[in-house]
Write a protein that holds these residues in place. Structure first.
Motif, PDB file in Angstrom:
ATOM      1  N   SER A  41      34.924  38.995  -9.361  1.00 38.44           N
ATOM      2  CA  SER A  41      33.860  39.992  -9.193  1.00 38.44           C
ATOM      3  C   SER A  41      32.479  39.353  -9.068  1.00 38.44           C
ATOM      4  CB  SER A  41      33.880  40.997 -10.346  1.00 38.44           C
ATOM      5  OG  SER A  41      33.612  40.358 -11.577  1.00 38.44           O
ATOM      6  N   ALA A  42      32.413  38.037  -9.159  1.00 39.85           N
ATOM      7  CA  ALA A  42      31.135  37.321  -9.074  1.00 39.85           C
ATOM      8  C   ALA A  42      30.665  37.203  -7.626  1.00 39.85           C
ATOM      9  CB  ALA A  42      31.276  35.924  -9.672  1.00 39.85           C
ATOM     10  N   THR A  43      29.361  37.201  -7.459  1.00 40.54           N
ATOM     11  CA  THR A  43      28.815  36.959  -6.126  1.00 40.54           C
ATOM     12  C   THR A  43      28.496  35.486  -5.925  1.00 40.54           C
ATOM     13  OG1 THR A  43      26.607  37.531  -6.895  1.00 40.54           O
ATOM     14  CG2 THR A  43      27.884  39.282  -5.841  1.00 40.54           C
ATOM     15  N   ASP A  44      28.422  34.745  -7.039  1.00 41.82           N
ATOM     16  CA  ASP A  44      28.192  33.303  -6.944  1.00 41.82           C
ATOM     17  C   ASP A  44      28.847  32.608  -8.134  1.00 41.82           C
ATOM     18  OD1 ASP A  44      26.483  34.062  -8.968  1.00 41.82           O
ATOM     19  OD2 ASP A  44      24.783  32.919  -8.247  1.00 41.82           O
ATOM     20  N   LEU A  45      29.101  31.317  -7.973  1.00 42.87           N
ATOM     21  CA  LEU A  45      29.674  30.463  -9.007  1.00 42.87           C
ATOM     22  C   LEU A  45      29.054  29.089  -8.884  1.00 42.87           C
ATOM     23  CD1 LEU A  45      33.556  31.085  -8.804  1.00 42.87           C
ATOM     24  CD2 LEU A  45      32.057  31.751 -10.656  1.00 42.87           C
ATOM     25  N   LYS A  46      29.251  28.277  -9.911  1.00 39.30           N
ATOM     26  CA  LYS A  46      28.806  26.888  -9.813  1.00 39.30           C
ATOM     27  C   LYS A  46      29.536  26.222  -8.652  1.00 39.30           C
ATOM     28  CE  LYS A  46      27.771  25.939 -14.630  1.00 39.30           C
ATOM     29  NZ  LYS A  46      28.111  25.076 -15.771  1.00 39.30           N
ATOM     30  N   PHE A  47      28.820  25.345  -7.981  1.00 37.65           N
ATOM     31  CA  PHE A  47      29.408  24.653  -6.838  1.00 37.65           C
ATOM     32  C   PHE A  47      30.658  23.879  -7.246  1.00 37.65           C
ATOM     33  CE2 PHE A  47      29.934  21.036  -4.015  1.00 37.65           C
ATOM     34  CZ  PHE A  47      30.048  21.694  -2.801  1.00 37.65           C
ATOM     35  N   SER A  48      30.648  23.278  -8.425  1.00 32.43           N
ATOM     36  CA  SER A  48      31.808  22.498  -8.854  1.00 32.43           C
ATOM     37  C   SER A  48      33.064  23.362  -8.944  1.00 32.43           C
ATOM     38  CB  SER A  48      31.534  21.813 -10.195  1.00 32.43           C
ATOM     39  OG  SER A  48      31.247  22.770 -11.200  1.00 32.43           O
ATOM     40  N   ARG A  49      32.930  24.608  -9.397  1.00 24.55           N
ATOM     41  CA  ARG A  49      34.088  25.496  -9.494  1.00 24.55           C
ATOM     42  C   ARG A  49      34.557  25.913  -8.099  1.00 24.55           C
ATOM     43  NH1 ARG A  49      37.578  25.619 -13.197  1.00 24.55           N
ATOM     44  NH2 ARG A  49      36.092  26.127 -14.817  1.00 24.55           N
ATOM     45  N   VAL A  50      33.606  26.198  -7.215  1.00 26.42           N
ATOM     46  CA  VAL A  50      33.969  26.560  -5.841  1.00 26.42           C
ATOM     47  C   VAL A  50      34.709  25.389  -5.187  1.00 26.42           C
ATOM     48  CG1 VAL A  50      33.087  27.175  -3.556  1.00 26.42           C
ATOM     49  CG2 VAL A  50      32.086  28.214  -5.603  1.00 26.42           C
TER      50      VAL A  50
END
Length: 69
Positions: A41-50
């Motif tokens: 449901s997030a619109t963004d995440l930490k780059f490392s997780r992506v």
């Protein structure tokens, strides 16, 4: 260039395409299924997780981002 996309939408689509449940993903990333639901449901995440998600699903960041547009 700023690259914006809906991470949750991308994750929902790739999970559906690959038939990976929240529980399966939670086990792989050593988090709770509730945390995976938050990612969905997030619109963004930490780059490392992506980046970890892209690695797991064997897709490029561009492909992953394209799913969330």
């Amino acid at each position: 260039m700023i690259y914006r996309f809906d991470v949750g939408k991308s994750l929902r689509k790739v999970q559906a395409d690959r038939r990976v449940s929240n529980i399966e993903l939670a086990k792989l990333f050593d988090v709770t299924p509730v945390q995976v639901a938050r990612w969905r449901s997030a619109t963004d995440l930490k780059f490392s997780r992506v980046s970890q998600l892209c690695d797991h699903f064997s897709i490029s960041l561009d492909e992953f981002a394209g799913l969330g547009r």
